[in-house]
Design a protein around this motif. Structure first.
Motif, mmCIF file in Angstrom:
data_model
loop_
_atom_site.group_PDB
_atom_site.id
_atom_site.type_symbol
_atom_site.label_atom_id
_atom_site.label_comp_id
_atom_site.label_asym_id
_atom_site.label_seq_id
_atom_site.Cartn_x
_atom_site.Cartn_y
_atom_site.Cartn_z
ATOM 1 N N ASP A 1 0.826 -1.203 0.000
ATOM 2 C CA ASP A 1 0.000 0.000 0.000
ATOM 3 C C ASP A 1 0.863 1.257 0.000
ATOM 4 O OD1 ASP A 1 -2.513 -1.512 0.454
ATOM 5 O OD2 ASP A 1 -1.575 -1.945 2.395
ATOM 6 N N PRO A 2 0.331 2.353 -0.567
ATOM 7 C CA PRO A 2 1.022 3.639 -0.438
ATOM 8 C C PRO A 2 1.085 4.049 1.027
ATOM 9 C CG PRO A 2 -0.725 3.732 -2.095
ATOM 10 C CD PRO A 2 -0.903 2.456 -1.346
ATOM 11 N N VAL A 3 2.109 4.838 1.375
ATOM 12 C CA VAL A 3 2.249 5.349 2.737
ATOM 13 C C VAL A 3 2.540 6.839 2.668
ATOM 14 C CG1 VAL A 3 3.053 3.172 3.715
ATOM 15 C CG2 VAL A 3 4.711 4.766 2.781
ATOM 16 N N PRO A 4 2.121 7.598 3.686
ATOM 17 C CA PRO A 4 2.404 9.036 3.681
ATOM 18 C C PRO A 4 3.902 9.297 3.721
ATOM 19 C CG PRO A 4 0.753 8.460 5.351
ATOM 20 C CD PRO A 4 1.342 7.180 4.863
ATOM 21 N N ALA A 5 4.330 10.309 2.993
ATOM 22 C CA ALA A 5 5.739 10.686 3.042
ATOM 23 C C ALA A 5 6.072 11.282 4.398
ATOM 24 C CB ALA A 5 6.043 11.713 1.941
ATOM 25 N N GLY A 6 7.314 11.085 4.831
ATOM 26 C CA GLY A 6 7.730 11.692 6.093
ATOM 27 C C GLY A 6 8.660 10.792 6.858
ATOM 28 N N PRO A 7 9.132 11.265 8.013
ATOM 29 C CA PRO A 7 10.120 10.507 8.802
ATOM 30 C C PRO A 7 9.629 9.142 9.240
ATOM 31 C CG PRO A 7 10.005 12.779 9.547
ATOM 32 C CD PRO A 7 8.859 12.583 8.587
ATOM 33 N N ALA A 8 8.301 8.989 9.404
ATOM 34 C CA ALA A 8 7.776 7.721 9.920
ATOM 35 C C ALA A 8 7.350 6.760 8.823
ATOM 36 C CB ALA A 8 6.583 7.992 10.842
ATOM 37 N N ALA A 9 7.592 7.118 7.560
ATOM 38 C CA ALA A 9 7.150 6.254 6.472
ATOM 39 C C ALA A 9 7.817 4.888 6.573
ATOM 40 C CB ALA A 9 7.480 6.897 5.130
ATOM 41 N N PRO A 10 7.035 3.801 6.656
ATOM 42 C CA PRO A 10 7.624 2.472 6.819
ATOM 43 C C PRO A 10 8.567 2.121 5.683
ATOM 44 C CG PRO A 10 5.257 2.442 7.215
ATOM 45 C CD PRO A 10 5.583 3.789 6.655
ATOM 46 N N GLY A 11 9.708 1.548 6.029
ATOM 47 C CA GLY A 11 10.635 1.066 5.028
ATOM 48 C C GLY A 11 11.506 2.108 4.383
ATOM 49 N N SER A 12 11.229 3.380 4.624
ATOM 50 C CA SER A 12 12.013 4.416 3.956
ATOM 51 C C SER A 12 12.976 5.114 4.900
ATOM 52 C CB SER A 12 11.082 5.471 3.345
ATOM 53 O OG SER A 12 10.455 6.234 4.360
ATOM 54 N N SER A 13 12.819 4.901 6.210
ATOM 55 C CA SER A 13 13.679 5.535 7.220
ATOM 56 C C SER A 13 13.786 7.037 7.025
ATOM 57 C CB SER A 13 15.069 4.899 7.218
ATOM 58 O OG SER A 13 14.998 3.584 7.682
ATOM 59 N N GLY A 14 12.668 7.648 6.650
ATOM 60 C CA GLY A 14 12.638 9.093 6.518
ATOM 61 C C GLY A 14 13.158 9.619 5.202
ATOM 62 N N LEU A 15 13.535 8.754 4.283
ATOM 63 C CA LEU A 15 14.043 9.202 2.987
ATOM 64 C C LEU A 15 13.060 10.128 2.282
ATOM 65 C CD1 LEU A 15 15.582 5.870 1.719
ATOM 66 C CD2 LEU A 15 16.791 8.035 1.692
ATOM 67 N N THR A 16 11.774 9.829 2.412
ATOM 68 C CA THR A 16 10.786 10.607 1.681
ATOM 69 C C THR A 16 10.483 11.948 2.326
ATOM 70 O OG1 THR A 16 8.985 9.464 2.848
ATOM 71 C CG2 THR A 16 9.705 8.541 0.747
ATOM 72 N N SER A 17 11.051 12.218 3.487
ATOM 73 C CA SER A 17 10.854 13.523 4.114
ATOM 74 C C SER A 17 11.753 14.588 3.498
ATOM 75 C CB SER A 17 11.099 13.439 5.620
ATOM 76 O OG SER A 17 12.459 13.127 5.886
ATOM 77 N N TYR A 18 12.706 14.171 2.658
ATOM 78 C CA TYR A 18 13.604 15.090 1.966
ATOM 79 C C TYR A 18 13.176 15.251 0.512
ATOM 80 C CZ TYR A 18 16.777 13.784 5.810
ATOM 81 O OH TYR A 18 17.334 13.529 7.043
ATOM 82 N N THR A 19 13.414 16.432 -0.057
ATOM 83 C CA THR A 19 13.407 16.529 -1.501
ATOM 84 C C THR A 19 14.680 15.846 -2.009
ATOM 85 O OG1 THR A 19 14.653 18.597 -1.582
ATOM 86 C CG2 THR A 19 12.244 18.762 -1.359
ATOM 87 N N GLU A 20 14.719 15.559 -3.292
ATOM 88 C CA GLU A 20 15.930 14.937 -3.823
ATOM 89 C C GLU A 20 17.144 15.837 -3.615
ATOM 90 O OE1 GLU A 20 17.592 13.599 -8.172
ATOM 91 O OE2 GLU A 20 15.643 12.792 -7.550
ATOM 92 N N GLU A 21 16.953 17.138 -3.801
ATOM 93 C CA GLU A 21 18.065 18.079 -3.622
ATOM 94 C C GLU A 21 18.555 18.070 -2.184
ATOM 95 O OE1 GLU A 21 15.190 18.712 -5.113
ATOM 96 O OE2 GLU A 21 15.910 18.814 -7.199
ATOM 97 N N GLU A 22 17.623 18.039 -1.239
ATOM 98 C CA GLU A 22 18.006 18.011 0.174
ATOM 99 C C GLU A 22 18.731 16.714 0.526
ATOM 100 O OE1 GLU A 22 14.293 20.694 1.949
ATOM 101 O OE2 GLU A 22 14.165 18.503 1.845
ATOM 102 N N PHE A 23 18.258 15.624 -0.031
ATOM 103 C CA PHE A 23 18.880 14.335 0.264
ATOM 104 C C PHE A 23 20.301 14.293 -0.269
ATOM 105 C CE2 PHE A 23 19.731 9.839 -0.775
ATOM 106 C CZ PHE A 23 19.611 9.305 0.496
ATOM 107 N N LEU A 24 20.501 14.740 -1.500
ATOM 108 C CA LEU A 24 21.831 14.715 -2.093
ATOM 109 C C LEU A 24 22.777 15.681 -1.401
ATOM 110 C CD1 LEU A 24 20.910 14.569 -5.895
ATOM 111 C CD2 LEU A 24 21.542 12.682 -4.387
ATOM 112 N N ALA A 25 22.229 16.777 -0.869
ATOM 113 C CA ALA A 25 23.071 17.803 -0.249
ATOM 114 C C ALA A 25 23.522 17.448 1.159
ATOM 115 C CB ALA A 25 22.326 19.137 -0.227
ATOM 116 N N GLY A 26 22.994 16.383 1.732
ATOM 117 C CA GLY A 26 23.420 16.003 3.076
ATOM 118 C C GLY A 26 22.412 15.201 3.858
ATOM 119 N N GLY A 27 21.174 15.140 3.366
ATOM 120 C CA GLY A 27 20.172 14.331 4.046
ATOM 121 C C GLY A 27 20.549 12.870 4.118
ATOM 122 N N TRP A 28 21.325 12.404 3.128
ATOM 123 C CA TRP A 28 21.752 10.998 3.125
ATOM 124 C C TRP A 28 22.553 10.661 4.384
ATOM 125 C CZ3 TRP A 28 26.871 9.831 3.520
ATOM 126 C CH2 TRP A 28 27.785 10.859 3.236
ATOM 127 N N ALA A 29 23.331 11.622 4.890
ATOM 128 C CA ALA A 29 24.138 11.362 6.082
ATOM 129 C C ALA A 29 23.253 11.213 7.313
ATOM 130 C CB ALA A 29 25.150 12.480 6.285
#
Length: 254
Positions: free
Chosen positions: A127-155
């Motif tokens: 099933d789809p899940v809401p984006a955000g820090p609590a999104a199952p299986g994503s460990s908060g990945l979806t709470s970042y934009t791609e630009e934010e993730f590449l700029a340091g969110g990955w750390a």
């Protein structure tokens, strides 16, 4: 190690292949993972050994290429996987998919039915899940934009997921990781669950007994999906309870 070109740009999917008899078994990993690390022990377990087995890394993950131009939707993952399996001469495979890999396996079976004869879904996303820090299986990945993730969110994600998951997640392309997480949370239309209900091949869904009742289990069972709880494990069933996983998977594929 085998490989196949799966995009017009020449990007390659790679897999570890174990020789054996037909039907072929294809093991598909979850988000930020790699199939050999999660499935090697299962594929050679005496209950499952002896079949030709492909421990395959989806595009952007593990040993496969990490193109920044790829969309990494579930449909795109399934089509790239289909291209690799076709190049490998595979048809009518028994596909075992963990987590996100289970979602991709459902889409693969729907879009390329000639490639899949059975599905074993290991605590797969339905099933789809809401984006955000609590999104199952994503460990908060979806709470970042791609630009934010590449700029340091990955750390920040690295610090949250812990050493075990990061040991394979660090191998994934960062664009691939983020886009896959976003599209996994978004799901497909119709949803993976809705598609699973309409498939006519044998299907099994394994989940941790500790999670309690599986949502929608009655509808899955009514559509012919065999639902089985596995005791003494978490989300990584094949790692936490290897013997129980092998037994349940062997039964599903018998």
């Amino acid at each position: 190690m085998q490989n196949a070109i799966v995009t017009p740009e020449g990007d390659r999917i790679r897999w570890v292949e174990l020789p054996g008899r037909e039907p072929v078994r294809v093991y598909v990993h979850g988000l930020g993972s790699t199939a050999p690390a999660y499935f090697a022990a299962s594929a050679v377990n005496p209950l499952l050994a002896g079949h030709r087995s492909l421990l395959i890394d989806l595009l952007g993950h593990g040993h496969s290429d990490r193109p920044a131009h790829f969309t990494y939707t579930l449909e795109a993952h399934a089509d790239a996987l289909a291209a690799a399996l076709t190049a490998a001469g595979v048809s009518g495979a028994q596909v075992i998919g963990h987590s996100m890999g289970g979602a991709v396996a459902i889409v693969l079976a729907d879009r390329h039915p000639q490639l899949v004869s059975r599905l074993v879904l290991v605590d797969a996303n339905l099933d789809p899940v809401p984006a955000g820090p609590a999104a199952p299986g994503s460990s908060g990945l979806t709470s970042y934009t791609e630009e934010e993730f590449l700029a340091g969110g990955w750390a920040e994600v690295r610090d949250r997921v812990g050493e075990h998951w990061w040991s394979t997640m660090r191998l994934a392309g960062r664009e691939a990781l983020h886009r896959t997480a976003v599209h996994l949370a978004r799901g497909t239309d119709p949803t993976m669950r809705e598609t699973l209900l309409t498939l006519t091949i044998p299907r099994t869904f394994l989940f941790p007994e500790a999670d309690g009742e599986l949502p929608g289990a009655d509808a899955l069972t009514a559509s012919g999906v065999r639902v089985q709880a596995i005791p003494s494990c978490g989300h990584n069933i094949m790692l936490d309870a290897p013997d129980a996983f092998a037994e349940a998977t062997a039964k599903a594929l018998a």
